[in-house]
Design a protein around this motif. Structure first.
Motif, PDB file in Angstrom:
ATOM      1  N   SER A   1      42.114  29.020  61.476  1.00 15.66           N
ATOM      2  CA  SER A   1      41.247  30.460  61.289  1.00 15.66           C
ATOM      3  C   SER A   1      42.042  31.521  60.736  1.00 15.66           C
ATOM      4  N   MET A   2      43.338  31.383  61.266  1.00 15.33           N
ATOM      5  CA  MET A   2      44.316  32.709  60.876  1.00 15.33           C
ATOM      6  C   MET A   2      44.721  32.430  59.396  1.00 15.33           C
ATOM      7  N   THR A   3      44.936  31.179  58.974  1.00 14.49           N
ATOM      8  CA  THR A   3      45.427  30.932  57.773  1.00 14.49           C
ATOM      9  C   THR A   3      44.169  31.124  56.746  1.00 14.49           C
ATOM     10  N   VAL A   4      42.959  31.063  57.280  1.00 14.49           N
ATOM     11  CA  VAL A   4      41.784  31.305  56.353  1.00 14.49           C
ATOM     12  C   VAL A   4      41.539  32.675  56.154  1.00 14.49           C
ATOM     13  N   GLU A   5      41.914  33.333  57.158  1.00  4.99           N
ATOM     14  CA  GLU A   5      41.761  34.774  57.065  1.00  4.99           C
ATOM     15  C   GLU A   5      42.828  35.295  56.349  1.00  4.99           C
ATOM     16  N   SER A   6      44.153  34.910  56.373  1.00  5.93           N
ATOM     17  CA  SER A   6      45.325  35.152  55.447  1.00  5.93           C
ATOM     18  C   SER A   6      44.948  34.856  53.823  1.00  5.93           C
ATOM     19  N   LEU A   7      44.077  33.731  53.745  1.00  5.29           N
ATOM     20  CA  LEU A   7      43.775  33.329  52.367  1.00  5.29           C
ATOM     21  C   LEU A   7      42.988  34.327  51.929  1.00  5.29           C
ATOM     22  N   ASP A   8      41.943  34.672  52.723  1.00  3.22           N
ATOM     23  CA  ASP A   8      40.891  35.585  52.111  1.00  3.22           C
ATOM     24  C   ASP A   8      41.397  37.138  52.020  1.00  3.22           C
ATOM     25  N   GLU A   9      42.321  37.215  52.717  1.00  5.06           N
ATOM     26  CA  GLU A   9      42.977  38.617  52.573  1.00  5.06           C
ATOM     27  C   GLU A   9      43.788  38.603  51.109  1.00  5.06           C
ATOM     28  N   ALA A  10      44.560  37.509  50.869  1.00  2.00           N
ATOM     29  CA  ALA A  10      45.233  37.499  49.451  1.00  2.00           C
ATOM     30  C   ALA A  10      44.371  37.115  48.518  1.00  2.00           C
ATOM     31  N   THR A  11      43.345  36.539  48.554  1.00  4.23           N
ATOM     32  CA  THR A  11      42.154  36.566  47.572  1.00  4.23           C
ATOM     33  C   THR A  11      41.703  38.074  47.214  1.00  4.23           C
ATOM     34  N   ASN A  12      41.557  38.817  48.168  1.00  5.19           N
ATOM     35  CA  ASN A  12      41.054  40.057  48.145  1.00  5.19           C
ATOM     36  C   ASN A  12      41.937  40.880  47.275  1.00  5.19           C
ATOM     37  N   GLN A  13      43.368  40.720  47.530  1.00  7.42           N
ATOM     38  CA  GLN A  13      44.671  41.491  47.099  1.00  7.42           C
ATOM     39  C   GLN A  13      44.688  41.089  45.480  1.00  7.42           C
ATOM     40  N   VAL A  14      44.464  39.573  45.306  1.00  8.38           N
ATOM     41  CA  VAL A  14      44.442  39.287  43.859  1.00  8.38           C
ATOM     42  C   VAL A  14      43.219  39.980  43.023  1.00  8.38           C
ATOM     43  N   GLU A  15      42.071  39.917  43.970  1.00  8.64           N
ATOM     44  CA  GLU A  15      40.978  40.499  43.225  1.00  8.64           C
ATOM     45  C   GLU A  15      41.172  42.051  42.807  1.00  8.64           C
ATOM     46  N   VAL A  16      41.906  42.794  43.648  1.00  8.91           N
ATOM     47  CA  VAL A  16      42.238  44.262  43.369  1.00  8.91           C
ATOM     48  C   VAL A  16      43.230  44.409  42.374  1.00  8.91           C
ATOM     49  N   LEU A  17      44.171  43.378  42.239  1.00  9.96           N
ATOM     50  CA  LEU A  17      45.229  43.657  41.131  1.00  9.96           C
ATOM     51  C   LEU A  17      44.556  43.167  39.888  1.00  9.96           C
ATOM     52  N   LEU A  18      43.663  42.276  39.850  1.00 10.57           N
ATOM     53  CA  LEU A  18      43.114  42.095  38.576  1.00 10.57           C
ATOM     54  C   LEU A  18      42.110  43.088  37.964  1.00 10.57           C
ATOM     55  N   ASP A  19      41.412  43.596  38.797  1.00 12.94           N
ATOM     56  CA  ASP A  19      40.576  44.958  38.740  1.00 12.94           C
ATOM     57  C   ASP A  19      41.613  45.893  38.213  1.00 12.94           C
ATOM     58  N   VAL A  20      42.875  46.239  38.816  1.00 10.16           N
ATOM     59  CA  VAL A  20      43.794  47.293  38.449  1.00 10.16           C
ATOM     60  C   VAL A  20      44.101  46.897  36.870  1.00 10.16           C
ATOM     61  N   ALA A  21      44.556  45.689  36.666  1.00  8.48           N
ATOM     62  CA  ALA A  21      45.108  45.265  35.465  1.00  8.48           C
ATOM     63  C   ALA A  21      43.849  45.505  34.470  1.00  8.48           C
ATOM     64  N   ARG A  22      42.777  45.228  34.812  1.00 10.17           N
ATOM     65  CA  ARG A  22      41.748  45.610  33.749  1.00 10.17           C
ATOM     66  C   ARG A  22      41.549  47.051  33.643  1.00 10.17           C
ATOM     67  N   ARG A  23      41.593  47.813  34.336  1.00 11.69           N
ATOM     68  CA  ARG A  23      41.476  49.415  34.548  1.00 11.69           C
ATOM     69  C   ARG A  23      42.484  49.948  33.666  1.00 11.69           C
ATOM     70  N   LEU A  24      43.647  49.392  34.011  1.00  8.69           N
ATOM     71  CA  LEU A  24      45.182  49.846  33.281  1.00  8.69           C
ATOM     72  C   LEU A  24      45.078  49.386  31.713  1.00  8.69           C
ATOM     73  N   ALA A  25      44.274  48.188  31.504  1.00  8.91           N
ATOM     74  CA  ALA A  25      44.419  47.952  30.295  1.00  8.91           C
ATOM     75  C   ALA A  25      43.436  48.608  29.089  1.00  8.91           C
ATOM     76  N   SER A  26      42.546  49.318  30.018  1.00  8.97           N
ATOM     77  CA  SER A  26      41.424  49.934  28.994  1.00  8.97           C
ATOM     78  C   SER A  26      41.961  51.299  29.074  1.00  8.97           C
ATOM     79  N   GLU A  27      43.156  51.875  29.504  1.00  5.64           N
ATOM     80  CA  GLU A  27      43.467  53.205  29.592  1.00  5.64           C
ATOM     81  C   GLU A  27      44.558  53.512  28.208  1.00  5.64           C
ATOM     82  N   LEU A  28      44.375  54.182  27.458  1.00  6.99           N
ATOM     83  CA  LEU A  28      45.196  54.405  26.316  1.00  6.99           C
ATOM     84  C   LEU A  28      46.266  55.880  26.452  1.00  6.99           C
TER      85      LEU A  28
END
Length: 129
Positions: A65-92
């Motif tokens: 269960s703790m491993t699944v929670e860790s994976l969920d947290e890691a997935t959320n962090q990756v989603e945030v990083l992807l969002d950041v990358a998209r936002r940064l790529a759109s800024e000139l």
């Protein structure tokens, strides 16, 4: 153990029971919990063995269960990083890019404020946004 941890055990330790058994929850040679049983009669060897087996199962389920929670947290962090990358790529524009970086930093850390320090090589000093 901390006072808070001891206070959770106090009712069990102060019970008027005649028998008390405990078995650790272990993961990779590290104790991360304890299963305790109290009773009015002495525990049999079979009951002790059963508690040990049950504790091993509980330990596996909790670790999983703790491993699944860790994976969920890691997935959320990756989603945030992807969002950041998209936002940064759109800024000139640099100033807009810095504002975006700082906003994302505040949001990610639930911080009240954030500051970006950059090195001004010509002046040999830090510049802050």
């Amino acid at each position: 153990p901390t006072d808070a941890e001891l206070s959770t055990l106090q009712p069990l330790l102060m019970c008027q029971c005649k028998s008390l058994i405990a078995t650790p929850l272990i993961n990779k040679d590290t104790v991360f919990g304890l299963v305790v049983a109290a009773g009015d009669n002495a525990f049999t060897a079979a009951q002790v063995a059963s508690l040990d087996e049950t504790a091993q199962g509980i330990g596996r389920v909790l670790v999983s269960s703790m491993t699944v929670e860790s994976l969920d947290e890691a997935t959320n962090q990756v989603e945030v990083l992807l969002d950041v990358a998209r936002r940064l790529a759109s800024e000139l524009e640099v100033k807009s890019l810095i504002r975006t970086i700082m906003q994302v930093s505040r949001d990610l850390l639930s911080a009240d404020r954030s500051t970006l320090f950059l090195v001004d090589k010509e002046r040999n000093e830090l510049w802050s946004s």
